[in-house]
Design an enzyme around this catalytic site. Structure first.
Site, mmCIF file in Angstrom:
data_model
loop_
_atom_site.group_PDB
_atom_site.id
_atom_site.type_symbol
_atom_site.label_atom_id
_atom_site.label_comp_id
_atom_site.label_asym_id
_atom_site.label_seq_id
_atom_site.Cartn_x
_atom_site.Cartn_y
_atom_site.Cartn_z
ATOM 1 N N HIS A 1 0.824 -1.207 0.000
ATOM 2 C CA HIS A 1 0.000 0.000 0.000
ATOM 3 C C HIS A 1 0.856 1.253 0.000
ATOM 4 C CE1 HIS A 1 0.685 0.934 4.283
ATOM 5 N NE2 HIS A 1 0.491 -0.342 4.549
ATOM 6 N N CYS B 1 2.924 -4.744 6.803
ATOM 7 C CA CYS B 1 2.632 -4.591 5.378
ATOM 8 C C CYS B 1 3.844 -4.034 4.635
ATOM 9 C CB CYS B 1 1.435 -3.666 5.176
ATOM 10 S SG CYS B 1 -0.143 -4.384 5.703
#
Length: 323
Positions: free
Chosen positions: A202, A218
């Site tokens: 992301h 992440c």
């Protein structure tokens, strides 16, 4: 300013480099022609002379679209806040491709880079990434998986563990953070299928932290980079995440190269500059070969500069050995 915005701002100011000025110009994604199948050396090393108002190392890293730690490792001793004007910095834009099939996305955690081999394209695009922080529930795991979903303007639902960790730093997160400028996931998210889909690639609403261990597990990219990747990578693409601080290659001309990155710390008191590096059997054979200059290898393993270094022994009688 909302309570969440104010709290997040206070938290950001606790992070080094957050308030440093950035260059107005931004580099686009770094794409390189693929070398021959028996070659892994791509790109070229660049050099940057620091201007009088040259800004921080983070600003220079963003300008060339490289990671912060990669730039710091390539220039040991440089002041990350105010690099000395007139000094010449090595920009690590040359690298060895990971020793893995040239397919889909490959993320090497140790070098904090993502490689994307677009189908039908004779090229590789390389992005600097941020990965999970040191900690039991924030480490980014190695895995082989696939992209299961892509979402524009994603919402963020922090886990209970993440909310507790932020709260300990004085930040009270809401149960759901809507899309928008306060969302730390940025404008694009790519979900991985493994582990129930909890890991994503992301963007970010902050310009610091790329090329560092900053996330809750992440893979974080600069916002322009995730936008570019989002627009080109299809759902179903294979994603391989590895952790290999050392890469080596014997090029078609017989020259031998090694690229050594600082290994990821496993404990808070580990020093990645001196932490032992364990070579696999293939790397041990590369190091032990007569065509490899052992002293050069040892120096590269000590410096851990994260840039390719030639470690060929001088050939006898002008011969070139490609074994």
């Amino acid at each position: 300013m909302t309570h969440f915005t104010a709290s997040l701002y206070r938290w950001i100011t606790l992070i080094p480099f957050a308030a440093l000025a950035l260059y107005a110009s931004e580099a686009s994604a770094n794409t390189y022609p693929l070398p021959a199948p028996d070659s892994r050396l791509v790109g070229e090393t660049l050099y940057h002379t620091v201007a009088d108002d040259g800004g921080s190392l983070e600003a220079i890293a963003k300008r060339y679209n490289v990671g912060f730690l990669a730039l710091l490792q390539a220039n040991p001793g440089v002041d990350p806040y105010v690099p000395r004007a007139g000094s010449v910095l090595t920009i690590p834009r040359q690298m060895l491709l990971p020793d893995a099939p040239r397919e889909g996305i490959i993320i090497n955690l140790a070098e904090l880079r993502l490689y994307y081999y677009a189908p039908g394209e004779n090229s590789v695009t390389v992005y600097p990434v941020g990965i999970g922080q040191l900690g039991g529930d924030t480490l980014t795991p190695t895995m082989v998986t696939r992209i299961s979903q892509k979402r524009e303007n994603p919402t963020w639902t922090p886990t209970a563990a993440i909310r507790a960790r932020y709260l300990a730093q004085g930040v009270e997160l809401p149960p759901v953070v809507p899309a928008g400028p306060e969302n730390p996931m940025g404008h694009h998210a790519i979900r991985l299928a493994a582990y129930g889909g909890v890991y994503l690639l992301h963007g970010t609403n902050a310009d610091f932290g790329i090329g560092m261990r900053v996330s809750s597990g992440c893979i974080r990219l600069r916002d322009d980079d995730i936008k570019h990747l989002f627009s080109t990578v299809p759902v179903g693409t294979k994603v391989t995440i590895i952790n290999e601080p050392v890469k080596a290659s014997i090029e078609p001309d017989g020259r031998r190269w090694i690229e050594v990155h600082q290994p990821l710390s496993k404990r808070i008191d580990d020093d990645p500059k001196t932490q032992p590096i364990v070579l696999n059997d293939k790397l041990k054979a590369f190091e032990a070969a007569a065509q490899t200059h052992n002293e050069f290898v040892n120096k590269a393993l000590t410096l851990r500069a994260g840039v390719p270094v030639e470690v060929s022994s001088p050939p006898e009688n002008g011969a070139i050995d490609k074994t």
